[in-house]
Design a protein around this motif. Structure first.
Motif, PDB file in Angstrom:
ATOM      1  N   ARG A 102      23.402  33.971  -2.152  1.00  0.00           N
ATOM      2  CA  ARG A 102      22.701  33.421  -3.322  1.00  0.00           C
ATOM      3  C   ARG A 102      22.283  34.523  -4.267  1.00  0.00           C
ATOM      4  NH1 ARG A 102      18.252  29.264  -1.475  1.00  0.00           N
ATOM      5  NH2 ARG A 102      18.366  28.670  -3.675  1.00  0.00           N
TER       6      ARG A 102
ATOM      7  N   ILE B 227      29.297  19.278 -13.244  1.00  0.00           N
ATOM      8  CA  ILE B 227      27.928  18.789 -12.971  1.00  0.00           C
ATOM      9  C   ILE B 227      27.113  20.000 -12.526  1.00  0.00           C
ATOM     10  CG2 ILE B 227      26.471  17.120 -11.782  1.00  0.00           C
ATOM     11  CD1 ILE B 227      28.888  15.419 -11.218  1.00  0.00           C
ATOM     12  N   GLY B 228      26.062  20.315 -13.289  1.00  0.00           N
ATOM     13  CA  GLY B 228      25.244  21.507 -13.045  1.00  0.00           C
ATOM     14  C   GLY B 228      25.563  22.547 -14.107  1.00  0.00           C
TER      15      GLY B 228
ATOM     16  N   GLY C 199      18.571  20.504 -15.775  1.00  0.00           N
ATOM     17  CA  GLY C 199      17.581  21.531 -16.124  1.00  0.00           C
ATOM     18  C   GLY C 199      16.606  21.907 -15.027  1.00  0.00           C
TER      19      GLY C 199
ATOM     20  N   VAL D 272      27.319  33.782  -7.994  1.00  0.00           N
ATOM     21  CA  VAL D 272      27.645  32.426  -8.453  1.00  0.00           C
ATOM     22  C   VAL D 272      28.395  32.448  -9.785  1.00  0.00           C
ATOM     23  CG1 VAL D 272      25.669  31.502  -7.179  1.00  0.00           C
ATOM     24  CG2 VAL D 272      25.464  31.824  -9.644  1.00  0.00           C
TER      25      VAL D 272
ATOM     26  N   GLY E 165      24.075  23.460  -7.134  1.00  0.00           N
ATOM     27  CA  GLY E 165      23.128  24.317  -6.418  1.00  0.00           C
ATOM     28  C   GLY E 165      22.525  23.646  -5.192  1.00  0.00           C
TER      29      GLY E 165
ATOM     30  N   THR F  51      10.690  32.077 -10.777  1.00  0.00           N
ATOM     31  CA  THR F  51      10.711  33.542 -10.671  1.00  0.00           C
ATOM     32  C   THR F  51      10.502  34.178 -12.046  1.00  0.00           C
ATOM     33  OG1 THR F  51      12.202  33.441  -8.808  1.00  0.00           O
ATOM     34  CG2 THR F  51      12.231  35.475 -10.054  1.00  0.00           C
TER      35      THR F  51
ATOM     36  N   ILE G  37      26.119  13.789  -4.841  1.00  0.00           N
ATOM     37  CA  ILE G  37      27.399  13.347  -5.409  1.00  0.00           C
ATOM     38  C   ILE G  37      28.613  13.900  -4.649  1.00  0.00           C
ATOM     39  CG2 ILE G  37      28.886  13.566  -7.462  1.00  0.00           C
ATOM     40  CD1 ILE G  37      26.402  13.012  -9.162  1.00  0.00           C
TER      41      ILE G  37
ATOM     42  N   ASP H  43      25.616  28.254  -5.628  1.00  0.00           N
ATOM     43  CA  ASP H  43      24.811  28.175  -4.407  1.00  0.00           C
ATOM     44  C   ASP H  43      25.210  27.025  -3.485  1.00  0.00           C
ATOM     45  OD1 ASP H  43      23.267  30.327  -5.110  1.00  0.00           O
ATOM     46  OD2 ASP H  43      21.359  29.238  -5.149  1.00  0.00           O
TER      47      ASP H  43
ATOM     48  N   TYR I 153      23.890  28.955 -13.940  1.00  0.00           N
ATOM     49  CA  TYR I 153      24.781  30.131 -14.005  1.00  0.00           C
ATOM     50  C   TYR I 153      26.215  29.818 -13.555  1.00  0.00           C
ATOM     51  CZ  TYR I 153      20.008  31.685 -13.856  1.00  0.00           C
ATOM     52  OH  TYR I 153      18.668  31.792 -14.095  1.00  0.00           O
TER      53      TYR I 153
ATOM     54  N   CYS J 288      17.235  40.828  -4.431  1.00  0.00           N
ATOM     55  CA  CYS J 288      16.734  40.321  -5.717  1.00  0.00           C
ATOM     56  C   CYS J 288      15.348  40.861  -6.052  1.00  0.00           C
ATOM     57  CB  CYS J 288      16.673  38.795  -5.694  1.00  0.00           C
ATOM     58  SG  CYS J 288      18.277  38.020  -5.470  1.00  0.00           S
ATOM     59  N   HIS J 289      14.479  40.985  -5.044  1.00  0.00           N
ATOM     60  CA  HIS J 289      13.075  41.311  -5.355  1.00  0.00           C
ATOM     61  C   HIS J 289      12.474  42.384  -4.453  1.00  0.00           C
ATOM     62  CE1 HIS J 289      13.208  37.942  -8.097  1.00  0.00           C
ATOM     63  NE2 HIS J 289      13.694  37.199  -7.118  1.00  0.00           N
TER      64      HIS J 289
ATOM     65  N   ILE K 229      27.124  18.541 -17.509  1.00  0.00           N
ATOM     66  CA  ILE K 229      25.957  17.647 -17.354  1.00  0.00           C
ATOM     67  C   ILE K 229      24.905  18.426 -16.566  1.00  0.00           C
ATOM     68  CG2 ILE K 229      25.118  15.449 -16.436  1.00  0.00           C
ATOM     69  CD1 ILE K 229      27.998  14.422 -16.493  1.00  0.00           C
TER      70      ILE K 229
HETATM   71  C1  LIG Z   1      13.039  31.851  -5.915  1.00  0.00           C
HETATM   72  C2  LIG Z   1      14.395  32.454  -6.206  1.00  0.00           C
HETATM   73  C3  LIG Z   1      14.503  33.665  -6.860  1.00  0.00           C
HETATM   74  C4  LIG Z   1      15.753  34.214  -7.124  1.00  0.00           C
HETATM   75  N1  LIG Z   1      15.850  35.434  -7.719  1.00  0.00           N
HETATM   76  C5  LIG Z   1      17.066  35.949  -7.974  1.00  0.00           C
HETATM   77  C6  LIG Z   1      17.205  37.224  -8.593  1.00  0.00           C
HETATM   78  O1  LIG Z   1      16.229  37.913  -8.928  1.00  0.00           O
HETATM   79  N2  LIG Z   1      18.475  37.695  -8.806  1.00  0.00           N
HETATM   80  C7  LIG Z   1      19.589  36.991  -8.446  1.00  0.00           C
HETATM   81  O2  LIG Z   1      20.691  37.459  -8.674  1.00  0.00           O
HETATM   82  N3  LIG Z   1      19.469  35.792  -7.856  1.00  0.00           N
HETATM   83  C8  LIG Z   1      18.257  35.258  -7.611  1.00  0.00           C
HETATM   84  N4  LIG Z   1      18.151  34.060  -6.998  1.00  0.00           N
HETATM   85  C9  LIG Z   1      19.383  33.321  -6.652  1.00  0.00           C
HETATM   86  C10 LIG Z   1      19.915  32.586  -7.892  1.00  0.00           C
HETATM   87  O3  LIG Z   1      18.834  32.002  -8.586  1.00  0.00           O
HETATM   88  C11 LIG Z   1      20.918  31.525  -7.482  1.00  0.00           C
HETATM   89  O4  LIG Z   1      21.954  32.138  -6.755  1.00  0.00           O
HETATM   90  C12 LIG Z   1      21.470  30.805  -8.713  1.00  0.00           C
HETATM   91  O5  LIG Z   1      20.448  30.209  -9.478  1.00  0.00           O
HETATM   92  C13 LIG Z   1      22.444  29.730  -8.290  1.00  0.00           C
HETATM   93  O6  LIG Z   1      23.068  29.243  -9.440  1.00  0.00           O
HETATM   94  P1  LIG Z   1      23.738  27.796  -9.434  1.00  0.00           P
HETATM   95  O7  LIG Z   1      24.254  27.594 -10.808  1.00  0.00           O
HETATM   96  O8  LIG Z   1      24.659  27.658  -8.288  1.00  0.00           O
HETATM   97  O9  LIG Z   1      22.525  26.790  -9.106  1.00  0.00           O
HETATM   98  P2  LIG Z   1      21.134  26.605  -9.842  1.00  0.00           P
HETATM   99  O10 LIG Z   1      20.798  27.794 -10.662  1.00  0.00           O
HETATM  100  O11 LIG Z   1      20.163  26.173  -8.818  1.00  0.00           O
HETATM  101  O12 LIG Z   1      21.414  25.423 -10.866  1.00  0.00           O
HETATM  102  C14 LIG Z   1      21.869  24.160 -10.459  1.00  0.00           C
HETATM  103  C15 LIG Z   1      21.803  23.284 -11.695  1.00  0.00           C
HETATM  104  O13 LIG Z   1      22.407  22.010 -11.395  1.00  0.00           O
HETATM  105  C16 LIG Z   1      21.572  20.996 -11.932  1.00  0.00           C
HETATM  106  N5  LIG Z   1      21.821  19.747 -11.196  1.00  0.00           N
HETATM  107  C17 LIG Z   1      21.682  19.503  -9.866  1.00  0.00           C
HETATM  108  N6  LIG Z   1      22.022  18.238  -9.589  1.00  0.00           N
HETATM  109  C18 LIG Z   1      22.376  17.674 -10.768  1.00  0.00           C
HETATM  110  C19 LIG Z   1      22.820  16.374 -11.141  1.00  0.00           C
HETATM  111  N7  LIG Z   1      22.989  15.390 -10.235  1.00  0.00           N
HETATM  112  N8  LIG Z   1      23.073  16.126 -12.459  1.00  0.00           N
HETATM  113  C20 LIG Z   1      22.912  17.099 -13.388  1.00  0.00           C
HETATM  114  N9  LIG Z   1      22.512  18.364 -13.079  1.00  0.00           N
HETATM  115  C21 LIG Z   1      22.249  18.629 -11.792  1.00  0.00           C
HETATM  116  C22 LIG Z   1      20.164  21.534 -11.752  1.00  0.00           C
HETATM  117  O14 LIG Z   1      19.237  20.872 -12.591  1.00  0.00           O
HETATM  118  C23 LIG Z   1      20.362  23.003 -12.120  1.00  0.00           C
HETATM  119  O15 LIG Z   1      20.210  23.206 -13.497  1.00  0.00           O
HETATM  120  C24 LIG Z   1      16.912  33.507  -6.728  1.00  0.00           C
HETATM  121  C25 LIG Z   1      16.798  32.272  -6.073  1.00  0.00           C
HETATM  122  C26 LIG Z   1      15.564  31.751  -5.803  1.00  0.00           C
HETATM  123  C27 LIG Z   1      15.451  30.436  -5.082  1.00  0.00           C
END
Ligand SMILES: Cc1cc2nc3c(=O)[nH]c(=O)nc-3n(C[C@H](O)[C@H](O)[C@H](O)COP(=O)(O)OP(=O)(O)OC[C@H]3O[C@@H](n4cnc5c(N)ncnc54)[C@H](O)[C@@H]3O)c2cc1C
Length: 302
Positions: A277, A12-13, A38, A282, A113, A45, A239, A271, A16, A138-139, A35
């Motif tokens: 983060r 789920i998710g 999006g 991740v 996330g 960003t 969940i 995350d 990345y 990151c920035h 699943i």
């Molecule tokens: C503003 C910002 C800028 C950033 N810039 C950088 C950067 O420049 N470089 C860097 O390395 N990191 C950066 N980060 C950190 C990076 O974006 C995160 O560490 C990364 O996106 C986390 O990946 P993830 O897959 O754990 O979660 P996320 O990328 O947040 O993805 C979670 C996914 O799960 C899905 N989801 C959630 N619940 C459900 C559900 N019930 N059913 C189906 N799908 C679901 C969401 O829709 C989403 O697609 C930034 C973070 C932020 C907030």
């Protein structure tokens, strides 16, 4: 109509962390369902940094390449939609989607996330990830040596301000109300020319997310290029808690070094499990979750 399909692993998710787990599992010949709704946390960003081979690439482009590579493995399926519930069954787990479909799997990986909680300041959300920054790694390079703010209070403000002096010496802390920094902390910051302003912030004035100035409740304005902000977060999906996964004190899903949660058969990565983060971190935890879910399946059937 309610339909049912079975997989080795449901993730789920599909950002990345989830895609990274899926790659390890696809390459392990596993039937995998991802699943994804999006809605990744970094969607606003413009450019993502500090991930080797993709430094300066738009976040959605990194995800697009990852998805394309993962879906080359024909045992991996991507489902655009929201997972609404999950429960344990005699043979594994069931996950329900918003479309009424129910999917079954032997193992579950949570890669959902976190959701950042925007403070009640006009303009803040629009600037988030553009000129209101969550992390200097990151920035920070892009706004190095610029006139920069830090929106935070107390110990977090002190520790973050100290960190940020690596990127700029032109730093001001905005506590947005009464400062909870100790007098020693405030003095130490002052010695490094870091002022603490405790006025309430009324507005962040910006153009397309690029900060122009901060306006305080008393009408005074403060011009600056960017501000860091330390804000709260919550788990993006309920969940894992529904399944009984325990949280750490900080609100992350508790996992061991193999990304196993406190619920057997349920792994978590990304995350939702760490304060580190970044895309690089991740992707690493997603890879570990995929590998360990596969290992558990092998151990159980051998
Ligand atoms: C503003 C910002 C800028 C950033 N810039 C950088 C950067 O420049 N470089 C860097 O390395 N990191 C950066 N980060 C950190 C990076 O974006 C995160 O560490 C990364 O996106 C986390 O990946 P993830 O897959 O754990 O979660 P996320 O990328 O947040 O993805 C979670 C996914 O799960 C899905 N989801 C959630 N619940 C459900 C559900 N019930 N059913 C189906 N799908 C679901 C969401 O829709 C989403 O697609 C930034 C973070 C932020 C907030």
């Amino acid at each position: 109509m309610k339909t049912e399909s079975s997989y080795d692993v449901i993730i789920i998710g599909g950002s990345y962390a989830g895609l990274s787990a899926a790659m390890a599992l696809g390459r392990s010949l596993r039937n995998v369902l991802i699943i994804d709704s999006g809605n990744p946390c970094n969607k606003q960003t413009p450019y993502s940094h500090n991930f080797i081979t993709q430094d300066g690439t738009p976040p959605a482009e990194i995800a697009r390449i990852a998805k394309e590579q993962v879906l080359k493995y024909d045992t991996v399926t991507f489902y655009n939609g929201l997972a609404t519930a999950a429960n344990k069954t005699e043979h594994g787990l069931e996950v329900a989607a918003s479309t009424e479909e129910v999917f079954k799997a032997k193992k579950l990986i949570i890669a959902t996330g976190v959701r950042d909680i925007m403070p009640d300041i006009r303009g803040f959300a629009e600037c988030w990830g553009i000129s209101v920054i969550h992390c200097p790694y990151c920035h920070g390079y892009e706004v190095r040596n610029e006139r920069t703010g830090l929106l935070a209070n107390g110990d977090v403000a002190y520790e973050t301000a100290k960190l940020l002096t690596n990127w700029t010496m032109d730093l001001t802390v905005f506590t947005n109300g009464k400062s909870t920094l100790t007098p020693e902390q405030t003095n130490h910051l002052k010695q490094h020319n870091i002022e603490v302003i405790d006025k309430h912030i009324d507005l962040i004035k910006h153009k397309d997310g690029y900060l122009e100035h901060i306006r305080f409740a008393d009408g005074q304005v403060f011009h600056l290029k960017a501000t860091y902000a330390r804000i709260g977060f919550e788990q993006h999906s309920g969940i894992p808690m529904q399944l009984g996964c325990q949280l750490t004190e900080m609100g992350h899903l508790q996992t061991d070094m193999f990304q196993k949660t406190t619920v057997p058969g349920v792994f978590a990565c990304g995350d939702s499990t760490t304060m580190m983060r970044s895309v690089a971190s991740v992707v690493a935890s997603g890879n570990m979750a995929g590998v360990m879910a596969n290992k558990e399946l092998i151990d159980e059937s051998f």
